[in-house]
Design an enzyme around this catalytic site. Structure first.
Site, PDB file in Angstrom:
ATOM      1  N   GLN A 179     -14.499   0.977  -9.092  1.00 23.62           N
ATOM      2  CA  GLN A 179     -13.258   1.603  -9.579  1.00 23.62           C
ATOM      3  C   GLN A 179     -12.017   0.795  -9.191  1.00 23.62           C
ATOM      4  O   GLN A 179     -10.930   1.067  -9.696  1.00 23.62           O
ATOM      5  CB  GLN A 179     -13.129   3.030  -9.021  1.00 23.62           C
ATOM      6  CG  GLN A 179     -14.162   4.000  -9.558  1.00 23.62           C
ATOM      7  CD  GLN A 179     -13.922   4.368 -11.014  1.00 23.62           C
ATOM      8  OE1 GLN A 179     -12.810   4.255 -11.541  1.00 23.62           O
ATOM      9  NE2 GLN A 179     -14.962   4.808 -11.699  1.00 23.62           N
ATOM     10  N   SER A 199     -18.011  -3.591 -12.148  1.00 22.81           N
ATOM     11  CA  SER A 199     -18.547  -3.261 -13.464  1.00 22.81           C
ATOM     12  C   SER A 199     -17.485  -3.471 -14.532  1.00 22.81           C
ATOM     13  O   SER A 199     -16.375  -2.937 -14.423  1.00 22.81           O
ATOM     14  CB  SER A 199     -18.996  -1.793 -13.466  1.00 22.81           C
ATOM     15  OG  SER A 199     -19.435  -1.427 -14.744  1.00 22.81           O
ATOM     16  N   CYS A 324     -21.276  11.134 -14.519  1.00 24.33           N
ATOM     17  CA  CYS A 324     -22.713  11.304 -14.298  1.00 24.33           C
ATOM     18  C   CYS A 324     -23.046  12.748 -13.980  1.00 24.33           C
ATOM     19  O   CYS A 324     -24.159  13.199 -14.188  1.00 24.33           O
ATOM     20  CB  CYS A 324     -23.175  10.422 -13.145  1.00 24.33           C
ATOM     21  SG  CYS A 324     -22.427   8.812 -13.172  1.00 24.33           S
TER      22      CYS A 324
HETATM   23  N1  PLP Z   1     -19.914   2.966  -8.675  1.00 24.91           N
HETATM   24  C1  PLP Z   1     -18.825   3.657  -9.018  1.00 24.91           C
HETATM   25  C2  PLP Z   1     -17.791   3.963  -7.992  1.00 24.91           C
HETATM   26  C3  PLP Z   1     -18.648   4.078 -10.331  1.00 24.91           C
HETATM   27  O1  PLP Z   1     -17.559   4.767 -10.669  1.00 24.91           O
HETATM   28  C4  PLP Z   1     -19.639   3.766 -11.290  1.00 24.91           C
HETATM   29  C5  PLP Z   1     -19.536   4.250 -12.693  1.00 24.91           C
HETATM   30  O2  PLP Z   1     -19.134   5.357 -12.942  1.00 24.91           O
HETATM   31  C6  PLP Z   1     -20.762   3.019 -10.881  1.00 24.91           C
HETATM   32  C7  PLP Z   1     -20.863   2.636  -9.562  1.00 24.91           C
HETATM   33  C8  PLP Z   1     -21.833   2.637 -11.850  1.00 24.91           C
HETATM   34  O3  PLP Z   1     -21.382   1.598 -12.684  1.00 24.91           O
HETATM   35  P1  PLP Z   1     -22.105   1.286 -14.101  1.00 24.91           P
HETATM   36  O4  PLP Z   1     -21.657   2.353 -15.032  1.00 24.91           O
HETATM   37  O5  PLP Z   1     -21.593  -0.052 -14.482  1.00 24.91           O
HETATM   38  O6  PLP Z   1     -23.562   1.276 -13.850  1.00 24.91           O
END
Ligand code: PLP
Length: 395
Positions: A179, A199, A324
């Site tokens: 983030q 990401s 999620c």
């Molecule tokens: N870590 C955090 C803090 C996130 O907000 C997210 C996605 O919502 C992820 C990991 C996972 O990333 P990705 O969607 O690229 O798998």
């Protein structure tokens, strides 16, 4: 009016990122492992993307390993440090209860494989106390993982201080910066983290592309068995178009970050102030020490999911917590970790602003949320009981 206020969930790709990736989906479609010119053009593009990303982060290109996104980077970071720790007889890991599920679920798996896991408490605003970390580290600690910015409440952790404690104690420090990358200044020379996850789709790049930074002198371990891509550390044909677009998106974010951050912070504060006027509501997280575009409120007597549906009818795309968790009526594990009552942890509203947000949109959102909260409360028996004095308010 249609307002996208869910940028922590995903962002719209920037024009620069789309333009950068198109040739690698079309005529420049080669496999970077192929020796002929078409393959080598793809290989060069991949390496230029790696250099560009490294330059933005103050890292060396060899410290960047491309992955399919944040989830894979988190899994690889934790699994690598755990495997290396185990070989050295160290099987204790420290993290926090409000990490993303990509970290928490990996920790659960490691626990079932014999690792001991300590989850640090966070204070009411979601901050980890450096002293709490210092006292949680043991002789057999092989890894500390604390996220740089929380995905629900935007809290920015003192990662440099936490990394410093780990360095002095000889413990590997990983930070999930999914983030934070592209939105706050991160310089690996100053930060001192050994590993960092990112990401692309969180900073206007494409979905399915990300990277793991691993400091020189350390090596990630491959999660997948297969080819020798990424210097044998990540098997599988590289997502060339994704990496190229990710680099373009990150470069653009870095160029505009200071101005964007100032503007977004002012809009965020305007939104926070407006929503604070709704009675029996509370801001989740620290008012200032948070991501520039993140606002997260809990409203007593309101179900988060119902609030989202009403806001959607009013043209606002928002979130009840992390994407999620959407669709499950579970209270947010992040808000529970802050000590919020389950009812408040279920009634959260996260609004995350994009760089193109305007003051008019902010004012529209304030009115829309106020109306929606009033409507839902009018239909809530629990709320009516509190209003009539038969039950006590939580806030
Ligand atoms: N870590 C955090 C803090 C996130 O907000 C997210 C996605 O919502 C992820 C990991 C996972 O990333 P990705 O969607 O690229 O798998």
């Amino acid at each position: 009016m249609r307002i996208y206020a869910d940028n922590a969930s995903t962002t719209k790709m920037s024009r620069a990122a789309i333009d950068a990736m198109l040739p690698y989906l079309a005529e420049q479609f080669g496999n970077p492992s192929s020796p002929y010119a078409l393959g080598q053009a793809a290989k060069n593009a991949l390496e230029t993307a790696r250099e560009d990303i490294a330059a933005v982060l103050g890292a060396a290109p060899r410290e960047i390993y491309f992955t399919s996104g944040g989830t894979e980077a988190d899994n690889q970071a934790l699994r690598s440090a755990a495997a290396q720790g185990k070989r050295a007889g160290k099987t204790h890991i420290v993290s926090t209860a409000f990490e993303h599920h990509a970290v928490l679920r990996t920790l659960e798996a490691l626990r079932s494989e014999g690792f001991a896991v300590t989850l640090l408490p966070v204070d009411e605003t979601g901050l980890v106390e450096p002293e709490a970390l210092a006292s949680a580290i043991r002789e057999d600690t092989c890894l500390v993982s604390v996220m740089a910015a929380n995905n629900e409440i935007g809290t920015l952790q003192p990662v440099d201080e936490l990394a410093d404690i780990c360095r002095r104690r000889g413990v590997v420090f990983h930070t999930d910066a999914v983030q934070a990358v592209g939105h706050v200044e991160l310089d690996m020379r100053a930060l001192g983290a050994d590993m960092l996850s990112a990401s692309a789709h969180k900073f206007h790049g494409p979905k399915g592309a990300g990277f793991l930074y691993v400091r020189k002198g350390r090596m990630p371990e491959s999660l997948l068995l297969g080819g020798a891509q990424e210097r044998g550390r990540r098997a599988g044909t590289e997502n060339v178009a994704g990496a190229v677009a990710m680099a373009a998106a990150l470069r653009e974010c870095a160029e505009h970050r200071e101005a964007d951050s100032r503007r977004l912070t002012a809009l965020r504060d305007r939104l926070t102030e407006g929503l604070s006027s709704i009675p029996h509501g509370i801001l989740n997280g620290d008012a200032q020490r948070r991501l520039p575009g993140n606002v997260n409120f809990s409203f007593e007597g309101v179900e988060g999911e119902a609030l989202l549906l009403l806001l959607d009818e009013k043209g606002i795309s928002a979130s009840a917590g992390s994407a999620c968790a959407a669709g499950s009526l579970q209270p947010s594990h992040v808000l529970l970790a802050l000590g919020r009552a389950p009812e408040l942890a279920r009634g959260a509203l996260r609004l995350t602003l994009g760089e193109d947000a305007t003051a008019q949109e902010i004012d529209y959102m304030i009115r829309a949320v106020r109306d929606a909260v009033e409507t839902l409360r009018a239909h809530s028996p629990a709320w009516q009981e509190r209003m009539s004095g038969r039950a006590a308010f939580l806030l």
